[in-house]
Enzyme design. Sequence first.
Site, PDB file in Angstrom:
ATOM      1  N   ASP A 190      -1.578   6.373   6.369  1.00 17.44           N
ATOM      2  CA  ASP A 190      -1.577   4.950   6.693  1.00 17.44           C
ATOM      3  C   ASP A 190      -2.485   4.731   7.910  1.00 17.44           C
ATOM      4  O   ASP A 190      -2.647   5.641   8.726  1.00 17.44           O
ATOM      5  CB  ASP A 190      -0.131   4.527   7.027  1.00 17.44           C
ATOM      6  CG  ASP A 190       0.077   3.041   6.809  1.00 17.44           C
ATOM      7  OD1 ASP A 190      -0.857   2.365   6.358  1.00 17.44           O
ATOM      8  OD2 ASP A 190       1.195   2.560   7.089  1.00 17.44           O
TER       9      ASP A 190
ATOM     10  N   LYS B  30       0.829  -1.208   0.000  1.00 21.08           N
ATOM     11  CA  LYS B  30       0.000   0.000   0.000  1.00 21.08           C
ATOM     12  C   LYS B  30       0.869   1.266   0.000  1.00 21.08           C
ATOM     13  O   LYS B  30       0.624   2.197  -0.758  1.00 21.08           O
ATOM     14  CB  LYS B  30      -0.945  -0.016   1.212  1.00 21.08           C
ATOM     15  CG  LYS B  30      -1.905  -1.207   1.182  1.00 21.08           C
ATOM     16  CD  LYS B  30      -2.893  -1.191   2.319  1.00 21.08           C
ATOM     17  CE  LYS B  30      -2.249  -1.390   3.681  1.00 21.08           C
ATOM     18  NZ  LYS B  30      -1.590  -2.690   3.832  1.00 21.08           N
ATOM     19  N   THR B  31       1.907   1.270   0.846  1.00 18.30           N
ATOM     20  CA  THR B  31       2.798   2.433   0.874  1.00 18.30           C
ATOM     21  C   THR B  31       3.495   2.585  -0.479  1.00 18.30           C
ATOM     22  O   THR B  31       3.614   3.686  -1.023  1.00 18.30           O
ATOM     23  CB  THR B  31       3.863   2.269   1.988  1.00 18.30           C
ATOM     24  OG1 THR B  31       3.186   1.952   3.198  1.00 18.30           O
ATOM     25  CG2 THR B  31       4.682   3.522   2.171  1.00 18.30           C
TER      26      THR B  31
ATOM     27  N   THR C 135      -6.015  -1.652   6.917  1.00 16.63           N
ATOM     28  CA  THR C 135      -6.047  -3.109   6.894  1.00 16.63           C
ATOM     29  C   THR C 135      -7.502  -3.577   6.895  1.00 16.63           C
ATOM     30  O   THR C 135      -7.778  -4.719   6.576  1.00 16.63           O
ATOM     31  CB  THR C 135      -5.320  -3.685   8.122  1.00 16.63           C
ATOM     32  OG1 THR C 135      -5.781  -2.985   9.288  1.00 16.63           O
ATOM     33  CG2 THR C 135      -3.820  -3.522   7.991  1.00 16.63           C
TER      34      THR C 135
ATOM     35  N   ARG D 234       6.535  -8.267   1.555  1.00 15.86           N
ATOM     36  CA  ARG D 234       7.467  -7.864   2.621  1.00 15.86           C
ATOM     37  C   ARG D 234       8.134  -9.091   3.236  1.00 15.86           C
ATOM     38  O   ARG D 234       9.341  -9.092   3.495  1.00 15.86           O
ATOM     39  CB  ARG D 234       6.741  -7.064   3.709  1.00 15.86           C
ATOM     40  CG  ARG D 234       7.634  -6.828   4.946  1.00 15.86           C
ATOM     41  CD  ARG D 234       7.022  -5.909   5.967  1.00 15.86           C
ATOM     42  NE  ARG D 234       6.933  -4.555   5.485  1.00 15.86           N
ATOM     43  CZ  ARG D 234       5.870  -3.777   5.587  1.00 15.86           C
ATOM     44  NH1 ARG D 234       4.782  -4.241   6.181  1.00 15.86           N
ATOM     45  NH2 ARG D 234       5.873  -2.554   5.123  1.00 15.86           N
TER      46      ARG D 234
HETATM   47  N1  LIG Z   1       3.739  -5.485  -5.924  1.00 12.13           N
HETATM   48  C1  LIG Z   1       4.977  -5.430  -5.445  1.00 12.13           C
HETATM   49  N2  LIG Z   1       6.030  -5.652  -6.233  1.00 12.13           N
HETATM   50  C2  LIG Z   1       7.278  -5.630  -5.742  1.00 12.13           C
HETATM   51  N3  LIG Z   1       7.584  -5.372  -4.445  1.00 12.13           N
HETATM   52  C3  LIG Z   1       6.567  -5.128  -3.609  1.00 12.13           C
HETATM   53  C4  LIG Z   1       5.220  -5.134  -4.064  1.00 12.13           C
HETATM   54  N4  LIG Z   1       4.424  -4.860  -3.031  1.00 12.13           N
HETATM   55  C5  LIG Z   1       5.224  -4.673  -1.974  1.00 12.13           C
HETATM   56  N5  LIG Z   1       6.507  -4.834  -2.322  1.00 12.13           N
HETATM   57  C6  LIG Z   1       7.653  -4.753  -1.413  1.00 12.13           C
HETATM   58  O1  LIG Z   1       7.216  -5.106  -0.112  1.00 12.13           O
HETATM   59  C7  LIG Z   1       7.660  -4.166   0.853  1.00 12.13           C
HETATM   60  C8  LIG Z   1       6.479  -3.745   1.695  1.00 12.13           C
HETATM   61  O2  LIG Z   1       5.600  -2.988   0.925  1.00 12.13           O
HETATM   62  P1  LIG Z   1       4.795  -1.749   1.537  1.00 12.13           P
HETATM   63  O3  LIG Z   1       5.586  -1.073   2.600  1.00 12.13           O
HETATM   64  O4  LIG Z   1       4.328  -0.931   0.399  1.00 12.13           O
HETATM   65  O5  LIG Z   1       3.569  -2.509   2.187  1.00 12.13           O
HETATM   66  P2  LIG Z   1       2.323  -1.903   2.970  1.00 12.13           P
HETATM   67  O6  LIG Z   1       1.117  -2.600   2.447  1.00 12.13           O
HETATM   68  O7  LIG Z   1       2.317  -0.416   2.893  1.00 12.13           O
HETATM   69  O8  LIG Z   1       2.603  -2.346   4.430  1.00 12.13           O
HETATM   70  P3  LIG Z   1       2.115  -1.609   5.784  1.00 12.13           P
HETATM   71  O9  LIG Z   1       0.629  -1.718   5.780  1.00 12.13           O
HETATM   72  O10 LIG Z   1       2.773  -2.438   6.855  1.00 12.13           O
HETATM   73  O11 LIG Z   1       2.615  -0.210   5.738  1.00 12.13           O
HETATM   74  C9  LIG Z   1       8.318  -3.023   0.077  1.00 12.13           C
HETATM   75  O12 LIG Z   1       9.681  -3.025   0.319  1.00 12.13           O
HETATM   76  C10 LIG Z   1       8.138  -3.334  -1.369  1.00 12.13           C
HETATM   77  O13 LIG Z   1       9.396  -3.315  -1.999  1.00 12.13           O
END
Ligand SMILES: Nc1ncnc2c1ncn2[C@@H]1O[C@H](COP(=O)(O)OP(=O)(O)OP(=O)(O)O)[C@@H](O)[C@H]1O
Length: 360
Positions: A120, A75-76, A169, A228
């Site tokens: 977030d 998401k980030t 979430t 992740r």
């Molecule tokens: N679709 C994707 N392709 C490649 N790498 C990804 C992808 N999605 C996530 N990642 C990798 O996974 C890691 C976590 O992603 P991210 O921080 O965006 O998740 P998030 O959903 O925002 O988590 P949170 O809710 O804990 O903040 C990042 O380092 C990113 O490089």
Amino acid sequence: MNWDDAAQAAPDRLLGAAADSDDQAVEAALRPRDLGEFVGQERVREQLGLVLQAARQRGGTADHVLLSGAPGLGKTTLSMIIAAEMGVPIRITSGPAIQHAGDLAAILSSLAEGEVLFLDEIHRMSRPAEEMLYMAMEDFRVDVVVGKGPGATAIPLELPPFTLVGATTRAGLLPPPLRDRFGFTGHMEFYAPAELERVIHRSAGLLDVSVDAGGAAEIAGRSRGTPRIANRLLRRVRDYAQVRADGLVTRETAAKALEVYEVDARGLDRLDRAVLRALLTLFGGGPVGLSTLAVAVGEERETVEEVAEPFLVREGLLARTPRGRVATAAAWTHLGLVAPQHSGGTGSGTGPGQTGLFGP
Ligand SMILES: Nc1ncnc2c1ncn2[C@@H]1O[C@H](COP(=O)(O)OP(=O)(O)OP(=O)(O)O)[C@@H](O)[C@H]1O
């Protein structure tokens, strides 16, 4: 305790989906920079691509975007991609960091024109801040209240147009008036193993790690559908390959490395297995109450419920029933145990754990 707190309560968990400090250090380097690099989530990617392209063609700001899905699914990363694709800066904050409406007013009033504001855990914002956000999203305006009691006055403050990207979430926890103000909602799914293999190959390239197809598949299969976690396991496997092998990550090296870290072939860790084992060996497969199960594994009730259970349920190893937790037939097979005759394995039997002594 909610999901986010529970995830943080077990920060040393290799398979926890929340980011730890080690992740934060490398994640910036591993984040895809544009939609083309972003692996999987085809539907969200296509829909979002259209939203952004249309906004660019109109020369305006993109609609507000809500992204929902489990931690670590990107998401980030997507919010940063939105800003990059629109050619605008991004400000990152989170619901728990905004406890007063004044905190939000300060952020909103300092946004540049067109900027992306990434919020977030938007479901954890305080009520007054949330109400201020309604007006900001709709009219690009907030009322800043000055003074208290009968003498309080609301001073309207114009805001530059901006794009709010909210992440949660649990979309279901958002009040409908907030949910309705997003022009686009994208639901992030867990990733298929083949998609995680692509994430792993991409990250391995960036980290300069040699991984063959078998090695990537082995790590992907244990990563619980979450990029992740895939990236984190890749780093641990890299360490093992460097210290105990010739540096190349093969299927065999990956399997051996993850055995050391107690991550099994299906992506269960020690806590997950302890919960399953207790359910099977102490309570005949259940049903058993959550509190009793937690005591049996020496963990907080919330840790079992929020950290271990969601994955066990998703994997079809455990079921939540009104009478308590029940192991499925797959759970017995996974731990290499034989279900007793009287246990239906799905809660239909009359095993020792089904006496009603341990109500849910
Ligand atoms: N679709 C994707 N392709 C490649 N790498 C990804 C992808 N999605 C996530 N990642 C990798 O996974 C890691 C976590 O992603 P991210 O921080 O965006 O998740 P998030 O959903 O925002 O988590 P949170 O809710 O804990 O903040 C990042 O380092 C990113 O490089």
